[in-house]
Design an enzyme around this catalytic site. Structure first.
Site, PDB file in Angstrom:
ATOM      1  N   ASP A 113      36.421  64.593  48.468  1.00 52.43           N
ATOM      2  CA  ASP A 113      35.383  64.477  47.522  1.00 52.43           C
ATOM      3  C   ASP A 113      34.475  65.528  47.496  1.00 52.43           C
ATOM      4  OD1 ASP A 113      36.634  61.636  47.242  1.00 52.43           O
ATOM      5  OD2 ASP A 113      34.942  60.646  47.613  1.00 52.43           O
TER       6      ASP A 113
ATOM      7  N   HIS B 112      35.912  65.480  52.788  1.00 50.56           N
ATOM      8  CA  HIS B 112      35.163  66.140  52.055  1.00 50.56           C
ATOM      9  C   HIS B 112      35.517  67.582  52.103  1.00 50.56           C
ATOM     10  CE1 HIS B 112      32.920  62.330  52.092  1.00 50.56           C
ATOM     11  NE2 HIS B 112      32.347  62.696  50.811  1.00 50.56           N
TER      12      HIS B 112
END
Length: 247
Positions: free
Chosen positions: A69, A214
């Site tokens: 992400d 991430h």
């Protein structure tokens, strides 16, 4: 049966009210408990309280989906290098403004065969308080940037912070997206200890897991290096989120 905690709570409150009819404190207690349950449902995407998100793959095969992400960022190329070295394809949920900032990196993600998902235009800290029209705008503007820079379209969407509510549910429906969650959360944005992050992921891993990471830090890159070694040692293969939807 994702909703069973809320069904049990509803039954409990009705019994409680029936037993103690007319008491202000009983109604206040139930109201506060209901509020707590709604907040819980808003912030835990795995419950599917407002949105029926895909959180894992039903499979008997030892495979998992790696998802990243908040990119692309200046760290993303290192992630792409190690994924390429290990011949692993992943799913990147990208922020529109980050794509505009790093268009060449975004194009590289696509050219190397990874799957792209929409992660809104700005990843606003106020996501949970935005109106339906504003959420639609956030999703559609990200789509426009994805199309302009990458010349692709995606029906995959991941809510920022995993937050869902009625407005977000309506926006997802209006934009014809598939909401993608996870069942293994690394907490790599709030934990600095790489060993703790790796342990958090590996101890909860199972067949069909969707792992949330991430591509925003050196720390998570180091975790990914170790995670790929772990997956290889345990004979786990990898898949992309779009393959789960096709199934």
């Amino acid at each position: 049966m994702k909703h069973y905690p809320f069904i049990i709570f509803y039954i409990f409150c009705n019994i409680f009210i029936y037993m103690f009819q007319g008491s202000f404190w009983v109604y206040l207690f139930c109201f506060l408990m209901f509020s707590a349950v709604v907040i819980w449902g808003s912030f835990d995407i795995t419950l599917g309280y407002f949105v029926n998100s895909i959180t894992h793959k039903r499979t008997k095969i030892k495979e998992v989906a790696l998802t990243f992400d908040d990119g692309p960022t200046e760290f993303t190329p290192k992630f792409l290098d190690i994924l390429k070295e290990n011949q692993v394809k992943a799913t990147f949920f990208c922020i529109g403004k980050q794509i505009e900032k790093y268009p060449e990196i975004f194009q590289r993600i696509i050219s190397e065969g990874h799957t792209i998902g929409n992660h809104t235009l700005s990843h606003s800290n106020n996501t949970g308080f935005l109106s339906t029209s504003k959420m639609v705008e956030e999703i559609e503007k990200c789509d426009e940037i994805i199309s302009k820079v990458g010349n692709i379209k995606t029906n995959l969407y991941r809510p920022p912070f995993g937050v869902t509510n009625p407005n977000i549910a309506k926006a997802i429906k209006k934009t014809h997206k598939k909401s993608i969650g996870w069942n293994v959360r690394s907490f790599d944005t709030i934990t600095d200890d790489e060993k703790k992050i790796l342990k958090k992921v590996t101890k909860n891993l199972k067949k069909g897991s969707i792992i949330l990471l991430h591509d925003t830090s050196e720390k998570t890159y180091n975790v990914l290096v170790e995670l790929l070694l772990f997956l290889k040692d345990k004979k786990y293969s990898t898949c992309t989120v779009d393959s789960i939807i096709k199934i």
